[in-house]
Design an enzyme around this catalytic site. Structure first.
Site, PDB file in Angstrom:
ATOM      1  N   LYS A  41       0.854  -1.195   0.000  1.00 30.21           N
ATOM      2  CA  LYS A  41       0.000   0.000   0.000  1.00 30.21           C
ATOM      3  C   LYS A  41       0.888   1.243   0.000  1.00 30.21           C
ATOM      4  O   LYS A  41       1.939   1.257   0.651  1.00 30.21           O
ATOM      5  CB  LYS A  41      -0.905  -0.052   1.244  1.00 30.21           C
ATOM      6  CG  LYS A  41      -1.950   1.047   1.311  1.00 30.21           C
ATOM      7  CD  LYS A  41      -2.867   0.832   2.504  1.00 30.21           C
ATOM      8  CE  LYS A  41      -3.873   1.952   2.693  1.00 30.21           C
ATOM      9  NZ  LYS A  41      -4.750   1.743   3.856  1.00 30.21           N
ATOM     10  N   SER A 118      -9.586   1.870   3.084  1.00 29.64           N
ATOM     11  CA  SER A 118      -8.740   2.588   2.151  1.00 29.64           C
ATOM     12  C   SER A 118      -7.773   1.676   1.391  1.00 29.64           C
ATOM     13  O   SER A 118      -7.188   2.095   0.404  1.00 29.64           O
ATOM     14  CB  SER A 118      -7.944   3.653   2.903  1.00 29.64           C
ATOM     15  OG  SER A 118      -7.120   3.047   3.889  1.00 29.64           O
ATOM     16  N   SER A 142      -9.807  -0.435   7.315  1.00 28.91           N
ATOM     17  CA  SER A 142      -9.338  -0.274   5.941  1.00 28.91           C
ATOM     18  C   SER A 142      -8.796  -1.521   5.264  1.00 28.91           C
ATOM     19  O   SER A 142      -8.535  -1.507   4.060  1.00 28.91           O
ATOM     20  CB  SER A 142      -8.251   0.792   5.895  1.00 28.91           C
ATOM     21  OG  SER A 142      -8.852   2.027   5.721  1.00 28.91           O
TER      22      SER A 142
HETATM   23  N1  GLN Z   1     -12.850   4.362   6.826  1.00 33.15           N
HETATM   24  C1  GLN Z   1     -12.155   4.673   8.018  1.00 33.15           C
HETATM   25  C2  GLN Z   1     -11.652   6.099   7.970  1.00 33.15           C
HETATM   26  O1  GLN Z   1     -11.795   6.720   6.990  1.00 33.15           O
HETATM   27  C3  GLN Z   1     -11.040   3.699   8.250  1.00 33.15           C
HETATM   28  C4  GLN Z   1      -9.825   3.997   7.482  1.00 33.15           C
HETATM   29  C5  GLN Z   1      -8.631   3.129   7.835  1.00 33.15           C
HETATM   30  O2  GLN Z   1      -8.755   2.100   8.498  1.00 33.15           O
HETATM   31  N2  GLN Z   1      -7.462   3.583   7.393  1.00 33.15           N
HETATM   32  O3  GLN Z   1     -11.111   6.594   8.896  1.00 33.15           O
END
Ligand code: GLN
Length: 477
Positions: A41, A118, A142
């Site tokens: 990532k 994400s 994410s």
């Molecule tokens: N969707 C969540 C956020 O936007 C989790 C994102 C993540 O785990 N990086 O904070």
């Protein structure tokens, strides 16, 4: 190799970045090393490729060093095949908030659908067979949400197990580095055979010390005993009205299948669950606003157009042009909740909710939280006593089983027309384990939804019980 079903030729899952170096020098290979293709990532530093976090403010950023976890996986046979697209700095649930454009799910047909975020790029990379394992980060879900939307296996480790050195922080107290793969096996292999969970990293202050690792490992039961000795809890608060009926059915079927295999299934209550999402969306932006303060065009970050003006103009130009709208929203939200007049009402309350959520989990798990035991030991923590009293009563479980998401992957068009708040709602089942720092895995259920979209089931375990959670997930698949 499976093809991306979306209309465009690519699902936009890999970041199109030039190699900086031909390849990093191979580290000393471990005896247990087996070659595998590793996608990373783009918020995890690599020496071979730029690390840009899908953000304009880090366009072309060349990290002077490599993240510990990348080096560790290369020593286990990993060959970095590329960087994967994501939501900017990990903020989002659909991998749409990216300077590279949205990732689309490899299962998209006429209309592009969300790959989840994400770490959406990492999920698609493994599902298309372009990587055997992909690294992702999971702050509030994410890794697990993209796994659910794409049919991948997504693993979030116990907080502090896998090094975050070289991982661009979003919310330090919640950030973890985990993995996505098509099956549980390669992930379990990294922990069981190559002992990734034993590696402390002195460069990461939140990496558990070798002594604590030994203590936690000692407290863990053997990998997986007889199924009839296991108890799986069904958290009642996850059965919300908004849950898609097919998902509810898949959840019930998975519980029935486990029961037929001899597992004891019991309902449990985690009463603070309903407060988890609100607490998360106060805490995560607060930490993010502080983390991102360094991107000001002076210390870090690509300078805005009129950067030479200096002072406030330099900052506002740089940050206004460098950050996307969702990141700016989080910075404002976080800065507000940390301000002196709002702190007590938001940040402090959210911390209290976080504590209650941890206690909820500790109450239902059979095993004590090994970190909590340490707290009891120095007797300085009144909450440890409360937790002990609370432990009596409710059923005691080895794992918790829930759906990973409330619904199937939406279309990208749907995502773009809905408010940010609606995207936040998608994290409702994943944030509780994040707030408690617990290991959790999303595995695809055998059932599929309309248009043959996959859905994930989530298994959560007690702190440091990662190997058993993964082994159990393998039985669920
Ligand atoms: N969707 C969540 C956020 O936007 C989790 C994102 C993540 O785990 N990086 O904070």
């Amino acid at each position: 190799m499976p093809q991306c079903r979306s209309q465009s030729t690519s699902c936009n899952h890999f970041v199109d970045s030039e190699r900086i170096h031909p390849a990093s020098p191979p580290p000393q290979l471990l005896p247990s090393a087996k070659p595998f293709r590793l996608a990373v990532k783009d918020n995890i530093a690599t020496a071979e490729f730029p690390t840009q976090c899908a953000s304009r403010i880090l366009r072309g950023h060349k990290s002077p060093y490599e993240a510990t976890v990348v080096t560790q996986l290369r020593a286990r046979g990993g060959i970095v095949v590329g960087k994967t697209n994501m939501d900017e700095f990990g903020m989002g649930s659909h991998a749409t908030n990216s300077m590279h454009g949205a990732v689309s799910n490899h299962l998209s047909t006429d209309e592009p659908i969300s790959a989840g975020g994400s770490s959406g790029g990492s999920a698609v990379a493994v599902m298309l067979g372009e990587a055997d394992i992909a690294l992702g980060t999971d702050t509030g879900g994410s890794i697990r949400l993209p796994a659910s939307y794409t049919g991948a296996v997504g693993y979030r480790p116990s907080y502090g197990m896998i090094s975050r050195y070289g991982v661009f922080p979003y919310a330090n107290s919640l950030d973890t580095v985990g993995m996505l793969a098509r099956e549980v096996k390669p992930i379990l292999h990294l922990l069981v055979e190559t002992k990734l969970d034993e590696e402390h990293d002195p460069n990461d202050p939140t990496s558990l010390s070798p002594a604590s690792r030994r203590r936690c490992a000692k407290a863990c039961p053997p990998l997986l005993e007889d199924m009839s000795k296991l108890t799986v809890g069904i958290p009642l608060e996850y059965n919300v009205a908004e849950l898609d009926p097919i998902m509810r059915q898949a959840w019930a079927e998975a519980a029935t299948a486990l029961e037929s295999a001899g597992v004891n299934i019991v309902p449990v209550s985690l009463p603070s669950t309903k407060e988890a999402l609100c607490a998360y969306y106060v805490l995560a932006p607060a930490e993010a606003s502080s983390n991102l303060a360094k991107y000001d065009g002076v210390r870090y970050g690509a300078r805005g157009e009129h950067g030479d003006a200096g002072g406030d103009t330099l900052y506002s130009e740089t940050r206004g042009a460098g950050f996307g709208p969702e990141v700016r929203r989080r910075i404002l939200l976080g800065t507000y909740s940390l301000s002196s007049e709002a702190m007590d009402n938001y940040f402090v309350q959210a911390q209290k909710v976080r504590r209650l959520i941890r206690q909820d989990f500790d109450k239902v798990f059979k095993r004590d939280n090994p970190l909590q035991e340490a707290a009891q030991f120095d007797l300085s923590d009144m909450d440890a006593e409360t937790a002990l009293q609370d432990k009596q009563g409710p059923p005691q479980v080895d794992f918790l089983l829930s759906p990973t998401a409330m619904s199937f992957a939406p279309t990208l068009n749907d995502v773009l027309t809905k408010s940010s708040l609606e995207a936040y709602m998608g994290d409702v089942f994943t944030v509780p384990a994040s707030l408690a720092g617990l290991p959790a895995v999303s595995v695809p259920s055998g059932r599929v939804g309309e248009g043959r979209l996959p859905l994930g089931l989530q298994l959560i375990g007690q702190y440091w019980d990662d190997k058993r959670v993964l082994a159990m997930a393998e039985r669920l698949k």
